[in-house]
Design a protein around this motif. Structure first.
Motif, PDB file in Angstrom:
ATOM      1  N   TRP A 154       8.980   3.554  -1.830  1.00  0.00           N
ATOM      2  CA  TRP A 154       7.710   4.091  -2.228  1.00  0.00           C
ATOM      3  C   TRP A 154       7.644   4.789  -3.589  1.00  0.00           C
ATOM      4  N   ASN A 171       0.858  -1.182   0.111  1.00  0.00           N
ATOM      5  CA  ASN A 171       0.125   0.013   0.159  1.00  0.00           C
ATOM      6  C   ASN A 171       1.041   1.393  -0.207  1.00  0.00           C
ATOM      7  N   ARG A 172       0.987   2.002  -1.178  1.00  0.00           N
ATOM      8  CA  ARG A 172       1.862   3.283  -1.273  1.00  0.00           C
ATOM      9  C   ARG A 172       1.483   4.127  -0.335  1.00  0.00           C
ATOM     10  N   CYS A 173       0.149   4.230   0.055  1.00  0.00           N
ATOM     11  CA  CYS A 173      -0.123   5.643   1.004  1.00  0.00           C
ATOM     12  C   CYS A 173       0.244   5.251   2.306  1.00  0.00           C
ATOM     13  N   GLY A 181       3.760   5.738   2.605  1.00  0.00           N
ATOM     14  CA  GLY A 181       4.119   7.245   2.539  1.00  0.00           C
ATOM     15  C   GLY A 181       4.142   7.930   3.924  1.00  0.00           C
TER      16      GLY A 181
END
Length: 210
Positions: A183, A135-137, A140
């Motif tokens: 990321w 999950n990139r969010c 981040g």
């Protein structure tokens, strides 16, 4: 009388071409199995009977090398994500443990205000879940907390100028770089493809012959 006038070498030309085709097929099959002999180029149908076949990609008379390499058959971004994923989860676990220890140490020294350090657990927990689910969010969020922690440790190292704070600051900067690289790589992979990578049991490979 008309049939006797046909030259014998030209009569057998098609048979020789067929034999060459069969030999090429066998050698290509041996190359796929890892036992490559010299692969030759077939003669044109209208070629002279004395024309010799030419070895493709090698000097005439030399056999092909027998070195076979298995390389990943996925893009570089996906390979980087798969390589960094486990490391990022380990960094997150270590960050969780050190944050809890620092929080209890600060609470023991400064009473209840030390528990505010537990707010920084948001970062490593986000990194752990984000790396596990690609999950990139969430990654981040972990990157944001890593950058804050790196800035704090760098400023503390500059103020004290002791060896141990300097080493900790450099390690934190290195971890922040890894999280940032992970990321960025996730940004080049679609959500559907990330789901496929999570379900992938083995990395697909392709054989390269040298």
């Amino acid at each position: 009388q008309a049939q006797d006038s046909i030259p014998v070498p030209c009569r057998s030309l098609s048979a020789m071409a067929a034999q060459d085709d069969e030999r090429i097929a066998r050698e290509l099959q041996q190359a796929e199995m890892g036992n490559a002999g010299p692969i030759v180029q077939g003669r044109p149908i209208n070629a002279d009977c004395a024309s010799a076949p030419v070895v493709v990609g090698a000097v005439h008379g030399a056999g092909l090398p027998r070195t076979i390499l298995a390389i990943p058959d996925i893009p570089d971004e996906e390979m980087l994500v798969l390589n960094y994923r486990t490391g990022l989860m380990c960094f997150s676990m270590v960050d969780i443990i050190t944050t809890v220890l620092n929080s209890f140490s600060a609470w023991h020294t400064h009473h209840k205000w030390g528990l505010l350090v537990l707010i920084f657990l948001i970062g490593p927990f986000s990194g752990l879940i984000g790396a596990a689910r690609l999950n990139r969010c969430l990654v981040g969020v972990y990157l944001f907390f890593c950058a804050l922690k790196a800035l704090f440790q760098l400023s503390f190292a500059i103020q004290t100028f002791f060896l141990w704070p300097i080493l900790l600051a450099l390690i934190q900067v290195w971890i922040t770089k890894i999280v940032g690289t992970f990321w960025m790589a996730l940004g080049g992979i679609s959500v559907e493809r990330r789901a496929m990578l999570l379900d992938m049991k083995e990395v697909p490979i392709r054989m390269v012959y040298w």
